[in-house]
Structures are given as C-alpha cells and as structure tokens.
Design a protein around this motif. Structure first.
Motif, PDB file in Angstrom:
ATOM      1  N   GLY A  96      -0.082 -14.974  -4.581  1.00 10.14           N
ATOM      2  CA  GLY A  96       0.936 -14.137  -3.241  1.00 10.14           C
ATOM      3  C   GLY A  96       0.507 -14.482  -1.586  1.00 10.14           C
TER       4      GLY A  96
ATOM      5  N   ASN B 237       7.376 -18.966  -3.045  1.00 12.04           N
ATOM      6  CA  ASN B 237       8.269 -19.763  -1.521  1.00 12.04           C
ATOM      7  C   ASN B 237       7.480 -20.896  -0.751  1.00 12.04           C
ATOM      8  OD1 ASN B 237       9.969 -18.211  -2.850  1.00 12.04           O
ATOM      9  ND2 ASN B 237       9.071 -16.396  -1.617  1.00 12.04           N
TER      10      ASN B 237
ATOM     11  N   VAL C 208       9.813  -0.821   8.190  1.00 14.07           N
ATOM     12  CA  VAL C 208       9.597   0.215   9.254  1.00 14.07           C
ATOM     13  C   VAL C 208       8.203   0.427   9.029  1.00 14.07           C
ATOM     14  CG1 VAL C 208       9.716   2.527  10.193  1.00 14.07           C
ATOM     15  CG2 VAL C 208      11.611   0.769   8.812  1.00 14.07           C
TER      16      VAL C 208
ATOM     17  N   VAL D  76       2.046 -11.321 -12.026  1.00 16.18           N
ATOM     18  CA  VAL D  76       2.143 -12.216 -13.253  1.00 16.18           C
ATOM     19  C   VAL D  76       0.156 -11.981 -13.636  1.00 16.18           C
ATOM     20  CG1 VAL D  76       1.331 -14.911 -14.015  1.00 16.18           C
ATOM     21  CG2 VAL D  76       3.838 -14.328 -12.691  1.00 16.18           C
TER      22      VAL D  76
ATOM     23  N   TRP E 202      19.042  -4.709  -0.979  1.00 15.46           N
ATOM     24  CA  TRP E 202      18.840  -4.535   0.393  1.00 15.46           C
ATOM     25  C   TRP E 202      19.806  -5.274   1.276  1.00 15.46           C
ATOM     26  CZ3 TRP E 202      13.470  -5.118   1.219  1.00 15.46           C
ATOM     27  CH2 TRP E 202      12.814  -5.200   2.363  1.00 15.46           C
TER      28      TRP E 202
ATOM     29  N   LYS F  75       3.169  -0.717   4.584  1.00 14.50           N
ATOM     30  CA  LYS F  75       1.662  -0.602   5.424  1.00 14.50           C
ATOM     31  C   LYS F  75       0.438  -0.021   3.890  1.00 14.50           C
ATOM     32  CE  LYS F  75       0.400   4.889   4.986  1.00 14.50           C
ATOM     33  NZ  LYS F  75      -0.441   5.189   6.531  1.00 14.50           N
TER      34      LYS F  75
END
Ligand SMILES: Cc1cc2nc3c(=O)[nH]c(=O)nc-3n(C[C@H](O)[C@H](O)[C@H](O)COP(=O)(O)OP(=O)(O)OC[C@H]3O[C@@H](n4cnc5c(N)ncnc54)[C@H](O)[C@@H]3O)c2cc1C
Length: 673
Positions: free
Chosen positions: A7, A34, A45, A141, A161, A278
């Motif tokens: 990831g 991706n 943010v 996974v 979103w 964060k």
C-alpha cells in the motif's frame, strides 16, 4: 533489513522514507494497486500541531508539503440562513494526489522500490521480508489474512467525497433542511483551483431522499441543487465518488510476527475530525523511531520495535478515536440541535469533539466568544457579558444566581445539593444516611448567596451498606442490616442482600414517604427538590429492564413524581436525577433515557440531572472527564428539557464549554472541599 510494504498511501510511503533516511542499507519494496497518479478522494487537512512532527521527522518532505499548502484560519457555519465565521483556527490542506506525488518522489530519491499497478490479493504473493508492513488501508488484505482481533463498525452518516472548482476561503459547514431531514457538507480549499466537498446525512434521510437509488449523475445533480447557494454556480466534481459508510476500525493487536499494521489498516478516525492522514504519518514516525531505538539485527529486536510502536501510539490513537466518535455522533444527530440559537449552534459544533474548549476558542477568536457570551447572557447589546458559568438561570420562579452546583461548601456556588436524604429508615444507603430534611442548614446556604436543593432518595437494593469510606457497596453484616426493597428480587452485587420485590402496599407507602418528605422540604425552605431515579436505587430499579421485567416501567416513578409535584409548591423547580443509560447489555439505552426524560418533563419535572450506569454492579464504564456531557447534550436536545450535569467537571473552563454549547444548563463541579 528487508522490508515489504503493501500500500502506497501516506502511511506506507512515509514509513519507507523515514526507514531509508535512518539506514540507507534497508531494502524496501512497496506494492501498490493504483497507478502513480491515481487515488481516491480530494484534499486532506492538516492541523498546525501535526506539522511540527513532520518537520522534525524529514525536513525535505516537510518543506515540499508545506510549500504546496492551502492555508486559512476561518471556519464558516452556514445555518438557518446565517453565516457565522469563527477565526484563528490555523488549517492547512493539500491535494491527496499532490501529497502522494511528493512522498513518491522522496521515496525514489532515497532508493525505495515502488511497484505500482500491482494488486496483491493473497499475501503469499509478497516476497520474503524481515518486516511486512500492512499499510493497505481500511480494507487491508494483509490484516484480513491474520487474526489481529479486528473490529470494524460503521460510524456516523452516509457520506460522499466530492470536489468542486470553487475555491473557498474558509472551512465551511453548511446545513440544508430538506423534507427528508438535514443534509450537511464539510468543505475546504486545498489548492488554487479546487476545494473538497463532503456531503453527508443519516442513513434514513439518505434513503428517504432516494440517494440510495440514484445514479452517480443524479446524485451530483441532487447535491448541486441542494447546495446551489454555497456552490455559487460552480459544479461538484467526482473522483469515482460513491456514497459510503465510514468504518471505525480497531484492532486488539497491531502486529503479528513480523507483520505490522500502519495507518488506516490499524485504526481509523472519522473524517469529520480530519486526522486520518496525520495519524497514519505519525504512526510512520513512531515505527521508524522504534527501529532506531531497538535496532533490527534479529527477530527479537524487530519484535521489540513493533511492541514499542504499539505502546507509544495506542493511547494517542485511542484519544483521537474517542474524539472522532463524538464528532461523528454529533453530525449523525445534528438535526436535534436545530432549535439552538445560531451562535450557540456554532459553539456546539466547534466544541463537538472535546478538543476545543471555551477558553481555547476565546484565544483563537475573542470577538466570536464575546458575542456568544453576550447571546448566552441574553444581553446582546451590552459590551461585555459574564462568562457563561456566572450567568444566572431562571428555572420556573427560582433565580439561580450562577450555574455552578456543589455538594458541600456553598461559597461561590449558585446551587447547593444536599447529600442524599432518605425518605424513610429502610430507604437509607448506609446507617449514616440522613432521614428527613429537618436538620439541614438551609439558612446558611441562603446567607452564602446560593439556593438549596433537597435530594430525596430511597436506596432500594443498594441500601444497608457500609459508609463509602469502607468501600463501595459493601453490605452491612446481617445483624446490622435492614430488609431491602426493589422492583424485583434481584440483588445489586454478588454479595448484596437479595431485596424483596415491592408489592402494592410497599409502593403506596414509598409514594407517601416521598410526598411527605417533599412537603417537609418545602416547609424547611428548600428552593429546589431533586428526586433520585438514578444509579440502581429504588426508583431507578423500576426504570431498567435489567431489574424490572414489567412492560410499563414508567408507571411507579411517574406516580411518585406526581405525588411529589402535588406536595411541592408549584412555583419551585423539581429535578429528576435520572440514569439515562444503563451502559449494560440488555439494559436501558440512551434512547430509553430520552423517552423517560420526556415523560418526566411532561409530568412536571423542570430539569433532568443526567447520570449513567451503576444499574448493575458488573458494568465498568470509562469515567473520563466530562463523561456525562454528551449524554446531557442528547437529553437536552432530544427531550427538550433543561439539564444538570456532572461527570468529573473540574474547571470553570469545562463548565463554560458545556454551557456555552447548550449541552446543559447547570454543572456540578467536582472540586475538593
Ligand atoms: C471523506 C474522507 C475525508 C478525509 N479527510 C481527511 C483529512 O482532511 N485529513 C486527514 O488527515 N485525513 C482525512 N481522511 C483520512 C485519510 O484519507 C486516511 O486516514 C489516510 O489516507 C490513511 O492513510 P493510509 O496510508 O493508512 O491508507 P490509504 O491512504 O487508504 O492507502 C492505502 C493504499 O493501499 C493500497 N492498497 C489497498 N489494498 C491493496 C492491495 N490489495 N494491493 C495493493 N495495494 C493496495 C490503496 O490503493 C492505497 O493506495 C479522510 C478520509 C475520508 C474517507
């Protein structure tokens, strides 16, 4: 160390950077499904505090991120046709795509191997490594392939979103009334062209509005139409946007062997407190530092680092998850707050997760708080108002000089509660419990400038115990005890006496005892009367399904309330101290608590004193500071009745926050005498 990272989100990329920086000899390979420029979502943010930690961890990355930041300091709340602006909040945001590009670039510079468009569906496909990092997000996974004791529960509203090409100059919360219920947005800018717009509403509203059946285009059109004024002619943009439920992820363990969970795979924090990225990046800092501290020369050192990381991060994450739960719950039930005046609505929203207090807000935006305090005092045209805790409260015909309630020394308080006064000998909690109101020094309380409230109780199955200094609920020896009564023959704790289930004659006697004690309290000059329907005592035992199998659990408490209301002067307030949730499986829930509070208010209670738990001995709720405040907020908003709340409130700032936000009307201060 050979490290395999699954990831390439903020967690996996940032950990790889920090590990490589600490030791360039590490061999790190990241697998990402991706392509490099593709990701979900729009802008994220950051708060000022996060930035300090990133600066210290890797200055090069910090500079690149902060160079790109959109920064602003205002929060706009659009509600009932008004826009209320609060300043001084210090936000920064960045496009998620941009953040990932910066982290990827830095990884490449440091020699991390990035393998994009490689979806790993079976962890066995991953190469052998000394450390395997599960930074593959919410639906990890890797996490699902092992037993981490994972709990995933949907949290908050249904949300989607979106982005927009309107560039906002503030963080904006906007609330739109529809025939199906309230729908709201959380919007903020993140670069010079674009802003994030998250639209959300509770699931019943979402279904009633037909959003569950709409195509992507229809959904966008619906939201654009609803928030047309906010969008000022701009469009909503989709990035494979879909209506989702936010999963609250928790894991009993964060590592198993050499596999470690990082970021969203370990824990999530609802987006309404904007902290997931964060937390993910701070996890990376902590884990990388743990390897610097413990080394990675053998399995034992690696295990030590993983344990260190979890011990360091878990308390911080727990705090954010609690704040996130409060915030998500707030937005799910915000429709109940639409009765608040606009500025109080805004204070309630800004302080929803417990991370901003009245004093914090006053530092950030003194003018906003000055106006909120003036509104609270009901004198908007004056120059200054007293802080909320010093604002008098008119309750019925009683004018309580300030909002502080104490048990004990009356000096400085607005209202003094007596210790529990038993309505009869067999209703005592301990042999020391006062019976009857006669000897209470009401005049001394009045001379100190406060009002006095008599608290009448019948201990029920929690009676005949030793005084609290010998321990809680320690039964008296049989030769010193008296027979106990309750709604059913169920004892409080394993060592407690089994009570007799009260019969009709007992009920009449108890009702009469309460009524005559109420009349005596009136004669003695008490200004307010409180009836104890809380914490497993006699009247509370009638309200809980754990102790009362009857269908109509309200019947007897309502009879007692009516009898007392008749005996107590009409113009003086009568308070019901109520357990609003049992905090126990199959017990009364907060929804029951709201229904009870409503019924008692209709029957003449002027205020609910909010309590929780202690219906059965085996519950172990978390008694954190202000633990009753959110419950009081719900009772006050949903049952539309004034409330008194305690729950370890120890400072006037906490009290000001509760009051200014409209979460209670009076606060019980927990201070040493
Ligand atoms: C609506 C919304 C708004 C948010 N706003 C904010 C905000 O303002 N501020 C903030 O700090 N946080 C915000 N967050 C949270 C934030 O997005 C996450 O907490 C953060 O992305 C977590 O980072 P991560 O690296 O742990 O996981 P992710 O960012 O989810 O990264 C996981 C990566 O793993 C990849 N992956 C997953 N499975 C596989 C597989 N089988 N094979 C290969 N690759 C795989 C994914 O493609 C992804 O790139 C928001 C979240 C939502 C839902």
């Amino acid at each position: 160390m050979k490290v395999c990272v699954l990831g390439a989100g903020p967690a996996g990329l940032y950990l790889s950077i920090l590990l490589k920086r600490a030791d360039p000899a590490h061999e790190i390979e990241i697998f990402e499904r991706n392509a490099p420029g593709a990701t979900f979502g729009w802008g994220v943010v950051f708060s000022e505090e996060t930035l300090g930690e990133l600066r210290d961890a890797d200055y090069a990355t910090f500079l690149r991120i902060t160079d790109t930041f959109a920064r602003w300091d205002a929060i706009d709340i659009r509600y009932r046709g008004e826009v209320l602006r609060s300043r001084g909040h210090g936000f920064s945001a960045i496009a998620r795509k941009k953040l990932l590009a910066i982290l990827q670039e830095r990884c490449r510079e440091l020699g991390v191997v990035l393998r994009f468009e490689t979806s790993i569906e079976d962890p066995a496909e991953l190469p052998e490594a000394d450390l395997v990092v599960a930074s593959d997000g919410v639906n990890s996974v890797l996490r699902r392939s092992r037993d981490f004791g994972t709990r995933s529960t949907p949290q908050g509203c249904k949300y989607i979103w979106y982005g927009t090409d309107l560039v906002l100059d503030a963080f904006r919360f906007s609330f739109a009334e529809t025939e199906h219920g309230l729908i709201q947005t959380h919007s903020y800018p993140f670069d010079e062209h674009t802003s994030t717009v998250i639209v959300e509403c509770p699931e019943p509203t979402w279904r009633a509005a037909g959003l569950d059946r709409m195509s992507d285009e229809e959904s966008i059109a619906f939201c654009e139409d609803l928030f047309a004024r906010d969008l000022e002619g701009h469009s909503l943009l989709s990035n494979k946007s879909a209506w989702l439920s936010f999963p609250r992820i928790r894991n009993r363990r964060w590592s198993d062997g050499n596999v470690v969970l990082l970021g969203d795979s370990a824990h999530t924090a609802h987006f309404s407190i904007g902290s997931g990225t964060k937390l993910a990046m701070e996890d990376a800092v902590s884990l990388a530092n743990a390897f610097v501290r413990h080394g990675h020369h053998d399995r034992a050192a690696i295990r030590a680092a993983l344990v260190h990381y979890e011990l360091e991060r878990r308390p911080m994450v727990d705090r954010f998850q609690q704040a996130a739960a409060d915030s998500a719950g707030y937005f799910e039930r915000v429709r109940h707050h639409t009765g608040l005046p606009p500025r109080q609505f805004a204070v309630n929203l800004l302080t929803r997760s417990g991370r901003i207090s009245h004093a914090n807000l006053a530092l950030r935006d003194p003018e906003f708080v000055r106006r909120a305090d003036l509104d609270f005092a009901g004198e908007p045209d004056r120059l200054f108002a007293p802080p909320p805790f010093l604002t008098p409260l008119q309750l019925g015909k009683a004018l309580i000089p300030n909002r502080l309630v104490v048990t004990g020394d009356p000096r400085g308080a607005g209202l003094v509660r007596t210790a529990p006064i038993a309505v009869s000998e067999d209703g005592r909690i301990t042999p020391e419990t006062q019976v009857g109101v006669a000897s209470y020094p009401v005049d001394a309380v009045h001379e100190a400038g406060a009002l006095a409230m008599a608290c009448l109780t019948h201990a029920g199955r929690r009676g005949a115990t030793r005084p609290a200094r010998f321990g809680v609920d320690v039964p008296l020896p049989p030769d010193e005890a008296w027979p106990l009564l309750s709604a059913s023959a169920v004892s409080y704790g394993p060592l407690s006496q089994v009570p007799k289930a009260a019969d009709e004659a007992d009920l009449k006697r108890i009702r009469d005892h309460f009524a005559s004690a109420a009349a005596e309290a009136a004669t003695a000059g008490f200004d307010l009367l409180e009836l104890d329907f809380a914490q497993g005592r006699l009247l509370a035992s009638f309200l809980s399904p754990l102790t009362n199998p009857a269908e109509d659990r309200l019947r007897f408490p309502l009879e007692v309330l009516s009898a007392c209301r008749e005996a107590w002067p009409e113009e003086r307030p009568l308070v019901v101290r109520l357990t609003v949730t049992d905090w126990a499986p199959r017990g009364a829930t907060i929804e029951d608590g709201v229904a009870y509070a409503r019924a008692f208010a209709e029957a003449g209670a002027s205020m609910i004193h909010v309590e929780a738990g202690q219906t059965v001995a085996e519950t172990r709720p978390v008694y954190r500071r202000g633990f009753l405040t959110a419950l009081s907020d719900r009772i006050r908003a949903e049952a539309a009745v004034p409330t008194l709340v305690g729950g370890h409130l120890t400072s006037t700032d906490e009290v000001n926050t509760v009051l200014a936000a409209g979460r209670a009307d009076l606060c019980l201060l927990d201070v040493e005498a």
